[in-house]
Design a protein around this motif. Structure first.
Motif, PDB file in Angstrom:
ATOM      1  N   PRO A  37       0.811  -1.226   0.000  1.00  0.00           N
ATOM      2  CA  PRO A  37       0.000   0.000   0.000  1.00  0.00           C
ATOM      3  C   PRO A  37       0.844   1.277   0.000  1.00  0.00           C
ATOM      4  CG  PRO A  37      -0.671  -1.471   1.792  1.00  0.00           C
ATOM      5  CD  PRO A  37       0.516  -2.082   1.148  1.00  0.00           C
ATOM      6  N   ALA A  41       0.564   4.274  -2.546  1.00  0.00           N
ATOM      7  CA  ALA A  41       0.333   5.643  -2.055  1.00  0.00           C
ATOM      8  C   ALA A  41       1.342   6.607  -2.665  1.00  0.00           C
ATOM      9  CB  ALA A  41       0.437   5.663  -0.533  1.00  0.00           C
ATOM     10  N   SER A  45       0.663   9.752  -5.235  1.00  0.00           N
ATOM     11  CA  SER A  45       1.130  11.080  -4.834  1.00  0.00           C
ATOM     12  C   SER A  45       2.058  11.677  -5.896  1.00  0.00           C
ATOM     13  CB  SER A  45       1.861  10.975  -3.490  1.00  0.00           C
ATOM     14  OG  SER A  45       2.291  12.231  -3.082  1.00  0.00           O
ATOM     15  N   PHE A  48       0.042  12.694  -8.900  1.00  0.00           N
ATOM     16  CA  PHE A  48      -0.679  13.951  -8.619  1.00  0.00           C
ATOM     17  C   PHE A  48       0.272  15.150  -8.721  1.00  0.00           C
ATOM     18  CE2 PHE A  48      -1.698  17.090  -5.267  1.00  0.00           C
ATOM     19  CZ  PHE A  48      -2.875  17.576  -5.782  1.00  0.00           C
TER      20      PHE A  48
ATOM     21  N   GLY B  64      -0.146  16.157  -1.609  1.00  0.00           N
ATOM     22  CA  GLY B  64       0.661  14.987  -1.969  1.00  0.00           C
ATOM     23  C   GLY B  64       1.079  14.195  -0.733  1.00  0.00           C
ATOM     24  N   ALA B  65       1.493  14.915   0.301  1.00  0.00           N
ATOM     25  CA  ALA B  65       1.877  14.257   1.559  1.00  0.00           C
ATOM     26  C   ALA B  65       0.664  13.579   2.189  1.00  0.00           C
ATOM     27  CB  ALA B  65       2.460  15.280   2.521  1.00  0.00           C
ATOM     28  N   ILE B  67      -1.953  12.410   0.633  1.00  0.00           N
ATOM     29  CA  ILE B  67      -2.296  11.213  -0.171  1.00  0.00           C
ATOM     30  C   ILE B  67      -1.442  10.028   0.266  1.00  0.00           C
ATOM     31  CG2 ILE B  67      -2.145  10.230  -2.513  1.00  0.00           C
ATOM     32  CD1 ILE B  67      -3.032  12.985  -3.571  1.00  0.00           C
ATOM     33  N   VAL B  68      -0.139  10.289   0.497  1.00  0.00           N
ATOM     34  CA  VAL B  68       0.758   9.203   0.927  1.00  0.00           C
ATOM     35  C   VAL B  68       0.279   8.616   2.255  1.00  0.00           C
ATOM     36  CG1 VAL B  68       3.103   8.668   1.708  1.00  0.00           C
ATOM     37  CG2 VAL B  68       2.762  10.056  -0.326  1.00  0.00           C
ATOM     38  N   LEU B  71      -3.403   6.863   1.842  1.00  0.00           N
ATOM     39  CA  LEU B  71      -3.485   5.599   1.103  1.00  0.00           C
ATOM     40  C   LEU B  71      -2.615   4.514   1.727  1.00  0.00           C
ATOM     41  CD1 LEU B  71      -3.506   6.817  -2.629  1.00  0.00           C
ATOM     42  CD2 LEU B  71      -5.440   6.194  -1.195  1.00  0.00           C
ATOM     43  N   ALA B  72      -1.562   4.926   2.425  1.00  0.00           N
ATOM     44  CA  ALA B  72      -0.680   3.923   3.040  1.00  0.00           C
ATOM     45  C   ALA B  72      -1.258   3.382   4.346  1.00  0.00           C
ATOM     46  CB  ALA B  72       0.691   4.526   3.292  1.00  0.00           C
TER      47      ALA B  72
END
Lengths: 96, 221
Positions: A37, A41, A45, A48, B64-65, B67-68, B71-72
């Protein structure tokens, strides 16, 4: 001077090949498995963030183009041009 | 006698041609048919546009940070963390979007040279912006009371950084808006000169437009 600069540049370019294990700039690259995951992720990112500069520049370009077209259209309208119509009034007035 | 002489002089073809030429531009008409020498976008608007582009990239980095981390994480919100007030913030979102609409109406009033309407719409926009900040502040105090702080984990850190940065921007925009409102009350803007309102409206539209994106990401995802 030129030769030493050239050799230094060549050495710097060859360094990642010679010391490849230390040259992995990104900790995520080559380390995460495809179904992890965290890798997923990071991929989303990165995607994006890669898209953002193009989106921003495209939006600015579209805004400038739209404004240019609008101002050109406005300027070409007959009402936007300077006319000499008020002088007719002066002429009539002076004729009395 | 004098009036007749002046009138005759004014309708002479050379003088008429001189009067047709724009005062600032001079020379021949551009081939595109543009008679005005004013640029399509003023320098001030262009500068603000560049600034807004930098702001977008700043928020893109934060998103962006987020999202990481989002999703993680196997569970979001993480266990034993308070839930965010989705309902109240939805109402707050509507309030902020309404302020974007009233700002637009203020700009239209400035363009049409209606100073009373301009002051009214700017006042309503400032009020709605202040209400938004007030509700946000109240909700933050409640969340801190429930134990969600900047140092309580990734969830709290991303929430306060992302939403906090937006709140700071809304606060800055509200201060700017109040300064423009005070200028409008003194009659500084007219149908021909309203750059101050226009720039403030651009910035306000940015902070308003950014909020639904953040709300969807942080509160609804």
């Amino acid at each position: 001077m030129k030769l030493s600069f050239f050799l230094s540049a060549l050495l710097a370019a060859a360094a990642p090949v010679l010391f490849h294990s230390a040259a992995h700039a990104c900790a995520v690259c080559l380390s995460g498995s495809a179904d992890d995951p965290l890798t997923d992720a990071f991929n989303w990112s990165v995607l994006f963030l890669m898209a953002m500069p193009y989106t921003v520049l495209g939006s600015i370009g579209a805004f400038l183009f739209y404004n240019y077209r609008r101002s050109t259209k406005r300027a070409s309208e007959p009402s936007a041009r300077t006319t000499i119509a008020p002088l007719t009034w002066i002429h009539k007035e002076s004729g009395r | 006698m004098v009036r007749e002489a002046v009138a005759r002089r004014l309708i002479e073809p050379e003088v008429a041609e001189e009067l047709r030429t724009p005062a600032l531009g001079g020379g021949e008409e551009p081939p595109t048919g543009v008679t005005s020498t004013q640029p399509a976008v003023s320098n001030a608007r262009l500068a603000l546009l560049m600034f807004l582009a930098a702001e977008v990239m700043f928020f893109a980095g934060l998103i962006g940070a987020f999202i990481v981390f989002r999703l993680a994480s196997p569970a979001w919100p993480p266990p034993f963390q308070p839930r965010l007030p989705v309902g109240v913030t939805a109402i707050n979102t509507v309030i902020l979007l309404l302020s974007g609409l009233t700002m637009r109406l203020a700009l239209m009033a400035a363009r049409r040279g209606k100073p009373t309407r301009l002051v009214q719409w700017l006042s309503i926009t400032a009020l709605l912006g202040t209400v938004f900040l007030g509700i946000q502040g109240y909700e933050w105090l409640r969340l801190i009371g429930f134990g969600l702080t900047l140092s309580s984990g990734v969830y709290g850190a991303t929430f306060y950084t992302l939403i906090g940065c937006h709140a700071v921007h809304v606060f800055g925009a509200a201060v700017w808006l109040i300064a423009v409102l005070l200028q409008a009350r003194r009659g500084r803007f007219s149908e021909r000169s309203y750059a101050g309102v226009q720039l403030c409206a651009m910035y306000w539209t940015f902070v308003v437009g950014l909020w639904p994106v953040l709300y969807g990401l942080v509160y609804l995802s």
